[in-house]
Design a protein around this motif. Structure first.
Motif, mmCIF file in Angstrom:
data_model
loop_
_atom_site.group_PDB
_atom_site.id
_atom_site.type_symbol
_atom_site.label_atom_id
_atom_site.label_comp_id
_atom_site.label_asym_id
_atom_site.label_seq_id
_atom_site.Cartn_x
_atom_site.Cartn_y
_atom_site.Cartn_z
ATOM 1 N N LEU A 14 -27.254 -12.424 36.710
ATOM 2 C CA LEU A 14 -27.945 -13.607 37.223
ATOM 3 C C LEU A 14 -29.364 -13.690 36.669
ATOM 4 O O LEU A 14 -30.022 -12.666 36.446
ATOM 5 C CB LEU A 14 -28.025 -13.566 38.752
ATOM 6 C CG LEU A 14 -26.790 -13.954 39.550
ATOM 7 C CD1 LEU A 14 -27.064 -13.744 41.033
ATOM 8 C CD2 LEU A 14 -26.386 -15.390 39.294
ATOM 9 N N ARG A 15 -29.807 -14.911 36.480
ATOM 10 C CA ARG A 15 -31.203 -15.125 36.068
ATOM 11 C C ARG A 15 -32.120 -14.586 37.160
ATOM 12 O O ARG A 15 -31.961 -14.937 38.341
ATOM 13 C CB ARG A 15 -31.415 -16.627 35.892
ATOM 14 C CG ARG A 15 -32.809 -17.027 35.481
ATOM 15 C CD ARG A 15 -32.858 -18.545 35.382
ATOM 16 N NE ARG A 15 -34.200 -19.024 35.128
ATOM 17 C CZ ARG A 15 -34.522 -20.315 35.104
ATOM 18 N NH1 ARG A 15 -33.586 -21.227 35.313
ATOM 19 N NH2 ARG A 15 -35.764 -20.693 34.874
ATOM 20 N N PRO A 16 -33.084 -13.743 36.809
ATOM 21 C CA PRO A 16 -33.969 -13.171 37.843
ATOM 22 C C PRO A 16 -34.733 -14.253 38.590
ATOM 23 O O PRO A 16 -35.098 -15.280 38.031
ATOM 24 C CB PRO A 16 -34.938 -12.290 37.030
ATOM 25 C CG PRO A 16 -34.277 -12.078 35.721
ATOM 26 C CD PRO A 16 -33.437 -13.297 35.461
ATOM 27 N N ILE A 17 -34.954 -14.010 39.866
ATOM 28 C CA ILE A 17 -35.746 -14.946 40.659
ATOM 29 C C ILE A 17 -37.214 -14.795 40.250
ATOM 30 O O ILE A 17 -37.664 -13.689 39.914
ATOM 31 C CB ILE A 17 -35.558 -14.671 42.167
ATOM 32 C CG1 ILE A 17 -35.906 -15.913 42.996
ATOM 33 C CG2 ILE A 17 -36.368 -13.477 42.640
ATOM 34 C CD1 ILE A 17 -35.336 -15.921 44.378
ATOM 35 N N PRO A 18 -37.987 -15.886 40.199
ATOM 36 C CA PRO A 18 -39.394 -15.758 39.812
ATOM 37 C C PRO A 18 -40.143 -14.748 40.680
ATOM 38 O O PRO A 18 -39.963 -14.709 41.903
ATOM 39 C CB PRO A 18 -39.943 -17.172 40.019
ATOM 40 C CG PRO A 18 -38.747 -18.069 39.897
ATOM 41 C CD PRO A 18 -37.601 -17.285 40.459
ATOM 42 N N ALA A 19 -40.962 -13.932 40.047
ATOM 43 C CA ALA A 19 -41.713 -12.883 40.764
ATOM 44 C C ALA A 19 -42.601 -13.475 41.852
ATOM 45 O O ALA A 19 -42.896 -12.817 42.858
ATOM 46 C CB ALA A 19 -42.560 -12.092 39.776
ATOM 47 N N VAL A 20 -42.997 -14.750 41.676
ATOM 48 C CA VAL A 20 -43.858 -15.406 42.654
ATOM 49 C C VAL A 20 -43.209 -15.416 44.044
ATOM 50 O O VAL A 20 -43.901 -15.324 45.064
ATOM 51 C CB VAL A 20 -44.207 -16.845 42.195
ATOM 52 C CG1 VAL A 20 -42.958 -17.704 42.091
ATOM 53 C CG2 VAL A 20 -45.198 -17.504 43.131
ATOM 54 N N VAL A 21 -41.878 -15.489 44.092
ATOM 55 C CA VAL A 21 -41.185 -15.572 45.375
ATOM 56 C C VAL A 21 -41.335 -14.284 46.173
ATOM 57 O O VAL A 21 -41.705 -14.306 47.350
ATOM 58 C CB VAL A 21 -39.687 -15.910 45.171
ATOM 59 C CG1 VAL A 21 -38.936 -15.846 46.494
ATOM 60 C CG2 VAL A 21 -39.550 -17.290 44.557
ATOM 61 N N THR A 22 -41.037 -13.151 45.542
ATOM 62 C CA THR A 22 -41.142 -11.879 46.266
ATOM 63 C C THR A 22 -42.589 -11.593 46.658
ATOM 64 O O THR A 22 -42.847 -11.057 47.737
ATOM 65 C CB THR A 22 -40.577 -10.715 45.433
ATOM 66 O OG1 THR A 22 -41.029 -10.819 44.086
ATOM 67 C CG2 THR A 22 -39.061 -10.750 45.418
#
Length: 282
Positions: A14-22
């Protein structure tokens, strides 16, 4: 290779979730977090920043003067709504497509996810719960397991439906029986891979309340209730929509009555045009 091994391989691709979210999830529910800290995290992701500014400057928000920076947007629409916009952008990337195995056309899962998240936040505000932003995000992403499990459900649909119709299985129980994992469990695996907090992983993994003891968790009960309310309103009712267990204890635990539920539905129905407008620009 078993179905479960193939699924694990799929989620790793899967495409990684943007680091901004975590990073945001780590501080948004902290009452001591400042606007400066939150906007600093967002502005370091140029793509999210551009998307959020475009939406903040749309007719939906009706700003008198366009926001040119994330700091200006936060001042004009509020930090809370700014964070919600970031999460809406991310959820769109994850859930906007069609899920044919669940009989959901393109955009249906996303519309349902956004509606569920808005209702969850409405209930969380009503109950004055401290983790409103985490509840909103968990509601947005709780069904992301469906996006990966979809083609497996499509291939095994006849077997799954047979268990639901003839053996009194819930749809999720049938998924687990036939495929080896259900969409909520898979969603929890994705959340863990994306380094979400154990609390967030738990809400996503257990949002259908597979155990009655789970109703004691207020945040989880609110996410579950928002899911049920969406189903009552006919949103997100695909092939699986009417084949889940209902746990009345969740409503009783958080003190939401049938009358309260009808009021929530009425208020949200009144806001549906607003929701549709938000979906068009988000």
């Amino acid at each position: 290779m078993t179905s479960l091994q193939v699924l694990i391989k799929e989620i790793k691709n899967l495409r990684p979730i943007p680091a901004v979210v975590t990073s945001l999830l780590g501080i948004v529910d902290d009452p001591n977090a400042s606007m400066k800290e939150i906007t600093k995290i967002i502005r370091y992701d140029p793509a999210i920043t551009a998307d959020v500014l475009r939406t903040a400057n749309s007719a939906y928000f009706g700003l008198k003067h366009p926001a040119e920076t994330i700091q200006e947007a936060a001042t004009m629409i509020g930090t809370d709504r700014l964070v919600d916009l970031v999460m809406l952008k991310v959820s769109a990337q994850v859930t906007k497509g069609a899920q044919k195995g669940y009989d959901l056309h393109e955009g249906a899962l996303w519309k349902y996810s956004v509606s569920s998240a808005l209702i969850a936040k409405q209930v969380a505000n009503q109950l004055d719960l401290p983790n409103k932003n985490s509840i909103f995000t968990a509601s947005l992403l709780k069904d992301m397991g469906k996006t990966v499990l979809d083609k497996f459900v499509q291939d095994a649909f006849e077997k799954i439906y047979n268990l639901v119709i003839n053996e009194n299985f819930s749809f999720m129980e049938a998924e687990k029986q036939i495929i080896g994992v259900d969409h909520a469990e898979l969603g929890g695996m994705i959340a863990k891979m994306w380094k979400f907090s154990p609390k967030m992983v738990g809400i996503i993994r257990n949002h259908h309340l597979t155990s009655e003891t789970m109703v004691r968790d207020n945040d989880l009960a609110v996410v579950y209730l928002s899911d049920c309310i969406c189903m009552m309103m006919g949103m997100g009712v695909g092939a699986d929509g009417l084949a889940y267990r209902f746990h009345r204890q969740a409503m009783e635990h958080i003190g939401i009555s049938a009358k309260d539920t009808l009021k929530i539905i009425a208020e949200f129905t009144y806001r549906m045009e607003e929701v549709e407008a938000l979906l068009r620009v988000a």
